[in-house]
Each structure stands twice: as structure tokens, then as C-alpha cells.
Design a protein around this motif. Structure first.
Motif, PDB file in Angstrom:
ATOM      1  N   ASN A   1      11.043  18.841 -18.364  1.00  0.00           N
ATOM      2  CA  ASN A   1      12.283  19.491 -17.937  1.00  0.00           C
ATOM      3  C   ASN A   1      13.448  18.563 -18.281  1.00  0.00           C
ATOM      4  N   PRO A   2      14.320  18.946 -19.227  1.00  0.00           N
ATOM      5  CA  PRO A   2      15.414  18.050 -19.640  1.00  0.00           C
ATOM      6  C   PRO A   2      16.412  17.773 -18.521  1.00  0.00           C
ATOM      7  N   LYS A   3      16.397  18.593 -17.468  1.00  0.00           N
ATOM      8  CA  LYS A   3      17.330  18.412 -16.363  1.00  0.00           C
ATOM      9  C   LYS A   3      16.691  17.666 -15.193  1.00  0.00           C
ATOM     10  N   LEU A   4      15.504  17.100 -15.405  1.00  0.00           N
ATOM     11  CA  LEU A   4      14.800  16.387 -14.338  1.00  0.00           C
ATOM     12  C   LEU A   4      15.646  15.214 -13.826  1.00  0.00           C
ATOM     13  N   SER A   5      15.735  15.088 -12.522  1.00  0.00           N
ATOM     14  CA  SER A   5      16.510  13.995 -11.918  1.00  0.00           C
ATOM     15  C   SER A   5      15.670  13.248 -10.890  1.00  0.00           C
ATOM     16  N   ARG A   6      16.160  12.096 -10.477  1.00  0.00           N
ATOM     17  CA  ARG A   6      15.486  11.340  -9.425  1.00  0.00           C
ATOM     18  C   ARG A   6      15.398  12.158  -8.152  1.00  0.00           C
ATOM     19  N   GLN A   7      16.439  12.934  -7.888  1.00  0.00           N
ATOM     20  CA  GLN A   7      16.477  13.757  -6.686  1.00  0.00           C
ATOM     21  C   GLN A   7      15.321  14.751  -6.665  1.00  0.00           C
TER      22      GLN A   7
ATOM     23  N   ASP B   1       0.836  -1.213   0.000  1.00  0.00           N
ATOM     24  CA  ASP B   1       0.000   0.000   0.000  1.00  0.00           C
ATOM     25  C   ASP B   1       0.863   1.252   0.000  1.00  0.00           C
ATOM     26  N   GLU B   2       1.977   1.206   0.725  1.00  0.00           N
ATOM     27  CA  GLU B   2       2.850   2.376   0.807  1.00  0.00           C
ATOM     28  C   GLU B   2       3.507   2.642  -0.543  1.00  0.00           C
ATOM     29  N   ASP B   3       3.965   1.562  -1.200  1.00  0.00           N
ATOM     30  CA  ASP B   3       4.539   1.705  -2.545  1.00  0.00           C
ATOM     31  C   ASP B   3       3.518   2.294  -3.500  1.00  0.00           C
ATOM     32  N   ASN B   4       2.296   1.776  -3.403  1.00  0.00           N
ATOM     33  CA  ASN B   4       1.237   2.226  -4.296  1.00  0.00           C
ATOM     34  C   ASN B   4       0.917   3.702  -4.079  1.00  0.00           C
ATOM     35  N   LYS B   5       0.965   4.125  -2.832  1.00  0.00           N
ATOM     36  CA  LYS B   5       0.711   5.533  -2.501  1.00  0.00           C
ATOM     37  C   LYS B   5       1.721   6.434  -3.209  1.00  0.00           C
ATOM     38  N   TYR B   6       2.991   6.103  -3.089  1.00  0.00           N
ATOM     39  CA  TYR B   6       4.021   6.928  -3.711  1.00  0.00           C
ATOM     40  C   TYR B   6       4.008   6.798  -5.228  1.00  0.00           C
ATOM     41  N   LEU B   7       3.670   5.607  -5.714  1.00  0.00           N
ATOM     42  CA  LEU B   7       3.592   5.409  -7.157  1.00  0.00           C
ATOM     43  C   LEU B   7       2.527   6.327  -7.769  1.00  0.00           C
ATOM     44  N   GLN B   8       1.367   6.403  -7.113  1.00  0.00           N
ATOM     45  CA  GLN B   8       0.298   7.262  -7.610  1.00  0.00           C
ATOM     46  C   GLN B   8       0.709   8.733  -7.583  1.00  0.00           C
ATOM     47  N   GLU B   9       1.483   9.098  -6.562  1.00  0.00           N
ATOM     48  CA  GLU B   9       1.966  10.478  -6.477  1.00  0.00           C
ATOM     49  C   GLU B   9       2.936  10.777  -7.615  1.00  0.00           C
ATOM     50  N   VAL B  10       3.795   9.803  -7.925  1.00  0.00           N
ATOM     51  CA  VAL B  10       4.733   9.976  -9.043  1.00  0.00           C
ATOM     52  C   VAL B  10       3.965  10.172 -10.348  1.00  0.00           C
TER      53      VAL B  10
ATOM     54  N   GLU C   1      14.138   5.085 -17.898  1.00  0.00           N
ATOM     55  CA  GLU C   1      13.222   4.451 -18.858  1.00  0.00           C
ATOM     56  C   GLU C   1      11.787   4.895 -18.596  1.00  0.00           C
ATOM     57  N   TYR C   2      11.439   5.050 -17.320  1.00  0.00           N
ATOM     58  CA  TYR C   2      10.091   5.467 -16.945  1.00  0.00           C
ATOM     59  C   TYR C   2       9.815   6.888 -17.436  1.00  0.00           C
ATOM     60  N   ILE C   3      10.785   7.781 -17.234  1.00  0.00           N
ATOM     61  CA  ILE C   3      10.637   9.166 -17.703  1.00  0.00           C
ATOM     62  C   ILE C   3      10.597   9.201 -19.223  1.00  0.00           C
ATOM     63  N   ASN C   4      11.434   8.362 -19.846  1.00  0.00           N
ATOM     64  CA  ASN C   4      11.455   8.302 -21.304  1.00  0.00           C
ATOM     65  C   ASN C   4      10.096   7.881 -21.855  1.00  0.00           C
ATOM     66  N   TYR C   5       9.427   6.975 -21.131  1.00  0.00           N
ATOM     67  CA  TYR C   5       8.104   6.519 -21.559  1.00  0.00           C
ATOM     68  C   TYR C   5       7.147   7.698 -21.677  1.00  0.00           C
TER      69      TYR C   5
ATOM     70  N   LEU D   1       8.331  14.166  -3.129  1.00  0.00           N
ATOM     71  CA  LEU D   1       7.567  13.148  -2.407  1.00  0.00           C
ATOM     72  C   LEU D   1       8.018  12.984  -0.964  1.00  0.00           C
ATOM     73  N   GLY D   2       9.191  13.524  -0.649  1.00  0.00           N
ATOM     74  CA  GLY D   2       9.713  13.382   0.706  1.00  0.00           C
ATOM     75  C   GLY D   2      10.238  12.000   0.999  1.00  0.00           C
ATOM     76  N   ILE D   3      10.788  11.331  -0.025  1.00  0.00           N
ATOM     77  CA  ILE D   3      11.356  10.001   0.163  1.00  0.00           C
ATOM     78  C   ILE D   3      12.782   9.984  -0.363  1.00  0.00           C
ATOM     79  N   SER D   4      13.489   8.895  -0.118  1.00  0.00           N
ATOM     80  CA  SER D   4      14.874   8.812  -0.587  1.00  0.00           C
ATOM     81  C   SER D   4      14.919   8.475  -2.074  1.00  0.00           C
ATOM     82  N   VAL D   5      16.035   8.793  -2.694  1.00  0.00           N
ATOM     83  CA  VAL D   5      16.218   8.499  -4.112  1.00  0.00           C
ATOM     84  C   VAL D   5      16.170   6.990  -4.358  1.00  0.00           C
ATOM     85  N   GLY D   6      16.770   6.220  -3.450  1.00  0.00           N
ATOM     86  CA  GLY D   6      16.779   4.772  -3.608  1.00  0.00           C
ATOM     87  C   GLY D   6      15.379   4.180  -3.542  1.00  0.00           C
ATOM     88  N   TYR D   7      14.569   4.676  -2.599  1.00  0.00           N
ATOM     89  CA  TYR D   7      13.213   4.150  -2.459  1.00  0.00           C
ATOM     90  C   TYR D   7      12.370   4.517  -3.677  1.00  0.00           C
ATOM     91  N   LEU D   8      12.575   5.703  -4.224  1.00  0.00           N
ATOM     92  CA  LEU D   8      11.854   6.113  -5.436  1.00  0.00           C
ATOM     93  C   LEU D   8      12.164   5.149  -6.575  1.00  0.00           C
TER      94      LEU D   8
END
Length: 376
Positions: A283-289, A262-271, A316-320, A295-302
Motif C-alpha cells: 500500500n503506497p499510502k502505508l503510514s506508521r499510524q 520480551d515486550e519489544d520482541n513481541k511487537y516486532l514479531q507482530e510487525v 527504511e524498514y518498509i523500503n527494505y 498493534l494497539g501501540i503508539s506511533v513513537g513506540y513502534l
């Protein structure tokens, strides 16, 4: 012999400059308010070179009335039209106001007073009894032209490097080209100033060689500028069309069969919400950070959330999403008049190669092939 060849090349360059400027000013393909300023600047540059060429070959002695042309200080006009080019390039909605038009005043005063003196000196139309003020006027005119050029270089520097919020800069617009143009503008003005100083110190004449090199590069940079501006203008217009288009739902990336907490799904929907509604992938300079901080989470968890759900890496996700954006635009007749490259850049790609590579990786086709296949 070498000097004659170089002089010949200067003439060819001048002809090239005139043709280039007229193309900018009157071609349906390039004609727009911004390029008009560039075209006028090009013509002024040609006229400045013509003044030098006529003086070098002593035309004014053989044709005294032509000396009135030498008296017109085009160097007071050149930086002004270039400034308006910078402003219009950075902000397509920029319009000249009264305060901007005041920049023409030094050139207008110079022309009026020079014509007044020329009527006496070159055309003998009337007699001016008191000419003691003329040397002072020429000195003021000379130093004013240097000062004006330097001041405008400083103003443009503030626009490009220090105070971007002062004007409405195109969102995500790559300023690399206009900065390159500015660097060359600096070289041009300071070379001119240096030659003016050297001309007073030494009797040697190498000015024409430097003018040849400078004008050649100026025309080249200007040519590149047409392409870059058209690309930027396309993106500006594309953005306006996008704002008017009815938003449609994106096809969502397929989920993996593995269970999602459920927690993953919550953040996934926010993304997804951020990407689909805020369109931050543009934004061509968009980063995971950037997204992780939102979202207030770590880069690794994202990365974990995205990978577990879509079996795609972050890039790949952003490219999509960028590819989906491009696909919608290139198959929409409202975007037919814009280049595919400008559409790709507006979708968030930072270069032509990144765009074509990313699109083909997602679809197996180039953008042109996809458009052709879809329309057929």
C-alpha cells in the motif's frame, strides 16, 4: 489565410486520430478489450469532426447523397463507448451485460430512422407521404444526445468519486490518470453543448478552432491513457501471478547487538508477521499510524521497536520489504513480460522516482542493473 491554416491542422489532427485509433485497435502491443473501447471512441471523435468539416465546406450540397452521413448522430454513441472504457479500466474483469448493451439503443434507433428518412430525402428510393413527425424526431434526437452525455458523465462521476465499492477497483491503483481523462471529458462535452447554444444565438463561426484544440488534447490524453492502462493492466496481471507463486521466506533485517526486551520482541514479531503475510507494504499510502493502530501501540513506540531491532527508520524498514519484493519478482521468469516500473508500483512505491531512489538506496544498484547482474 489563418482559417485555412487552422482547417489544415484539423485535417492533420483527424489523420493523426485515425492512425492513433487503428494503432490501439490492431497493434499487438496495445490490443486488449479495454483499449478497444478507447480506440473506437477515438474513431467516433474523428467521424464527428469529419461531419463538422464536411458541413463547413458545404460538401453535402455538392454531393447530396453524403448527407446521409451527416444524419448519423455519433454523439449518441461516443459517451457509451467511453463509459465502457472507464468501466473496463477500473475493473479488468468487467464484461458487457444485456443492461449495458441497452445503452446502444438510442444510437441504433437514430440510425434506423435516419436511414429511413434518408432513403426518401437523399436517395429517392421511395416516397414517405407523411413527414410531419420528422422535425419532432430530430428535436428528440438532439436533446436525447445532450441528456445521454450528461447522464453518463454523472454515472462516471459516481464511479470515480462517490461509490468506488460498486466496482472492483484495482487495489492501490492510482486513479489520477483516469480522473484527468474524466475532467477533459467534461470539458469536451460541455464545450460541445455551449457551442450548440451559441450557434443558435449568434451567426459567428468559431467552432472549428475549439474543435482543433479539443481534438489535439483528446489525442494527447488518449496517448497517455495507453501507457497508463498498460501499466495498470500489468499490475493487475502481476497480482494474479503473485497469488499463484509459492511464498518464500524473506531475508530478515539484521538485528543489532543490543538486547531486546520480551515486550519489544513481541511487537516486532507482530510487525514482521503483518508485513510478510498481509503484505501491507504494497500500500503506497502505508503510514506508521496504520501499523501502530493494528498493534494497539503508539506511533513513537513502534518507531522505537523497529529502530532498536534493525537500526533502520520506519521508512527504511518498509523500503527494505518493498525492495525484497521487487528483487524476487524481477529475477523470476514469470514476471519477465512485465515492465520493471509496474513491478515497483505493485510492490508499494507511489512513483517512478520513489521506486528507483528506494531501490538504489537499499542495493546500491538500479532495478535494471540488479536484474542484469543477478541473471549474469
Amino acid at each position: 489565410m489563418i482559417f485555412k491554416i487552422l482547417d489544415f491542422l484539423i485535417i492533420i489532427n483527424a489523420i493523426q486520430g485515425v492512425i492513433f485509433a487503428l494503432t490501439i485497435l490492431f497493434s499487438k502491443y496495445f490490443k486488449n478489450t479495454t483499449n478497444i473501447y478507447l480506440g473506437i471512441s477515438m474513431l467516433i471523435g474523428v467521424l464527428i469532426n469529419a461531419q463538422y468539416f464536411m458541413m463547413k465546406y458545404d460538401w453535402y450540397s455538392h454531393f447530396p447523397k453524403l448527407a446521409i452521413f451527416e444524419d448519423i448522430e455519433f454523439v449518441l454513441l461516443f459517451p457509451v463507448t467511453l463509459l465502457f472504457y472507464y468501466l473496463k479500466f477500473l475493473n479488468p474483469s468487467f464484461k458487457l451485460k444485456a443492461k449495458h448493451k441497452l445503452l446502444y439503443l438510442p444510437f441504433c434507433i437514430s440510425v434506423i430512422l435516419n436511414l429511413f428518412v434518408g432513403g426518401h430525402a437523399h436517395f429517392k428510393i421511395y416516397t414517405i407521404d407523411n413527414l410531419t413527425w420528422v422535425p419532432t424526431f430530430y428535436a428528440i434526437e438532439y436533446y436525447a444526445s445532450i441528456l445521454l452525455n450528461i447522464v453518463i458523465l454523472i454515472v462516471v462521476y459516481m464511479l470515480l468519486f462517490r461509490n468506488k465499492s460498486a466496482i472492483k477497483i484495482l487495489v492501490h491503483h492510482n486513479l489520477k490518470w483516469i480522473k484527468l481523462f474524466y475532467y477533459f471529458h467534461i470539458v469536451l462535452i460541455f464545450t460541445w453543448i455551449s457551442l450548440e447554444i451559441l450557434g443558435k444565438l449568434y451567426p459567428y463561426e468559431f467552432t472549428f478552432i475549439l474543435w482543433l484544440v479539443l481534438t489535439t488534447f483528446f489525442y494527447w490524453v488518449g496517448y497517455i491513457g495507453i501507457f497508463k492502462f498498460r501499466l495498470a493492466q500489468n499490475r493487475y496481471e502481476i497480482r494474479k501471478v503473485i497469488d499463484k507463486e509459492i511464498k518464500t521466506e524473506y531475508k530478515k533485517p539484521s538485528k543489532s547487538k543490543s538486547s531486546i526486551s520480551d515486550e519489544d520482541n513481541k511487537y516486532l514479531q507482530e510487525v514482521k508477521n503483518i508485513l510478510e503475510h498481509e503484505k501491507i507494504y504494497r500500500n503506497p499510502k502505508l503510514s506508521r499510524q496504520d501499523i501502530a493502530e493494528k498493534l494497539g501501540i503508539s506511533v513513537g513506540y513502534l518507531s522505537q521497536v523497529i529502530n532498536n531491532n534493525s537500526e533502520k527508520s520506519f521508512s527504511e524498514y518498509i523500503n527494505y520489504y518493498r525492495v525484497e519484493d521487487v528483487k524476487k519478482m524481477i529475477t523470476n521468469k514469470a514476471f519477465d513480460k512485465y515492465s520493471i516500473l509496474s513491478i515497483g508500483l505493485e510492490a508499494g512505491y507511489n512513483s517512478k522516482s520513489a521506486f528507483y531512489t528506494g531501490f538504489k538506496k537499499e542495493t546500491g544498484l538500479t532495478p535494471s542493473e540488479y536484474k542484469k547482474r543477478h541473471l549474469s
